[in-house]
Write a protein that holds these residues in place. Structure first.
Motif, PDB file in Angstrom:
ATOM      1  N   SER A 210       0.079  -3.658  -5.986  1.00  0.00           N
ATOM      2  CA  SER A 210      -0.939  -4.353  -5.196  1.00  0.00           C
ATOM      3  C   SER A 210      -1.805  -5.251  -6.069  1.00  0.00           C
ATOM      4  O   SER A 210      -2.153  -6.377  -5.679  1.00  0.00           O
ATOM      5  N   HIS A 241       1.713   1.748   1.191  1.00  0.00           N
ATOM      6  CA  HIS A 241       0.565   2.024   0.319  1.00  0.00           C
ATOM      7  C   HIS A 241      -0.028   0.755  -0.301  1.00  0.00           C
ATOM      8  O   HIS A 241      -1.060   0.831  -0.987  1.00  0.00           O
ATOM      9  N   THR A 243      -2.092  -2.680  -0.766  1.00  0.00           N
ATOM     10  CA  THR A 243      -3.400  -3.074  -0.235  1.00  0.00           C
ATOM     11  C   THR A 243      -3.640  -4.578  -0.280  1.00  0.00           C
ATOM     12  O   THR A 243      -4.727  -5.036   0.113  1.00  0.00           O
TER      13      THR A 243
END
Length: 272
Positions: A210, A241, A243
């Motif tokens: 991320s 998961h 972001t």
């Protein structure tokens, strides 16, 4: 040395009506990797292979002449006489190989076009980076085919390969895996090899991914990330998961993407 045994008449399984000269909407792609050289005939209207792909082991050492011979073995298996697109795990710029990952360093500084002409004869060639080829294929026929604007392919493996397509047009040799994010190269913190070496959970690794994706999207504002590499087969374990703000989808062409993209490149007379 080949990991497949050519038939006595290697062209027979495809049928006599399959052209081998680059006509009929067909093209030929070869994907050169550190362990294998694989190729096949591609239907450019669908992005699908005509028949099975054929593979030989990458010679060791993987010098330019030895790899060119391997490419010849692959094309000869199909009795292919037309143009050939070739991917290399390298930056290819101005018709010269500028880097070499997982192939012999003697490739650096090599002009691949006379090399291939010497091994395969007088025909058209396109030689391009392997991630760029995969990105072209995924954009046209795979996970990015319905996306508008900018599509960015990232292959997560030993390193991070990248390709950027804007409305179907390739921006070649981006090499974003080497971009520093927080003072550390992206691929040194978010490749799948790092996950394995540090025995990270998918959730923890997704945090590093991320961070890298956020840096990329702050610079390029892509409309879609396509995640490739072997770990993309387990996208359901880590993509949820993430972001970052840009959608991330797994690649769909997988092992054929390089072959398809190479075939597309030579059909378009692309020479980075």
């Amino acid at each position: 040395m080949s990991d497949a045994t050519p038939a006595t008449d290697p062209a027979a399984p495809l049928g006599a009506d399959v052209p081998r000269d680059g006509s009929g909407g067909l093209a030929f792609g070869v994907d050169v990797g550190g362990s294998g050289i694989k190729g096949g005939i591609v239907d450019l209207s669908t992005g699908e292979l005509v028949g099975e792909r054929f593979k030989v082991l990458t010679p060791q050492p993987s010098t330019p002449a030895a790899v060119a011979d391997g490419i010849h073995q692959v094309t000869d298996h199909f009795a292919w006489t037309g143009p050939v697109g070739v991917t290399l795990p390298s930056v290819v710029s101005g018709g010269v190989v500028r880097s070499a990952a997982n192939i012999d360093k003697s490739w650096i500084g090599t002009d691949p076009y006379p090399l291939l002409a010497g091994a395969l004869g007088d025909r058209d060639f396109s030689v391009l980076n392997d991630a760029d080829a995969a990105g072209m294929a995924e954009d046209a026929f795979g996970a990015g085919k319905d996306a508008a604007g900018m599509v960015m392919l990232l292959t997560f493996g030993t390193g991070i390969g990248s390709a950027i397509l804007f409305h179907g047009k390739l921006v070649p040799n981006t090499e974003l895996g080497h971009m520093e994010v927080g003072g550390v190269e992206a691929e040194h913190q978010a490749s799948s090899k790092v996950k394995e070496d540090k025995d990270m959970s998918y959730e923890k690794w997704a945090g590093h991914v991320s961070k890298v994706l956020t840096a990329y999207e702050n610079l390029f504002w892509p409309d879609l990330f396509v995640a490739g590499g072997g770990i993309s087969r387990k996208a359901h374990k880590w993509v949820p998961h993430l972001t970052n703000r840009t959608p991330v989808v797994p690649a769909t062409l997988l092992n054929t993407a390089g072959i398809v993209g190479a075939a597309m490149a030579v059909s378009a007379h692309l020479r980075p």
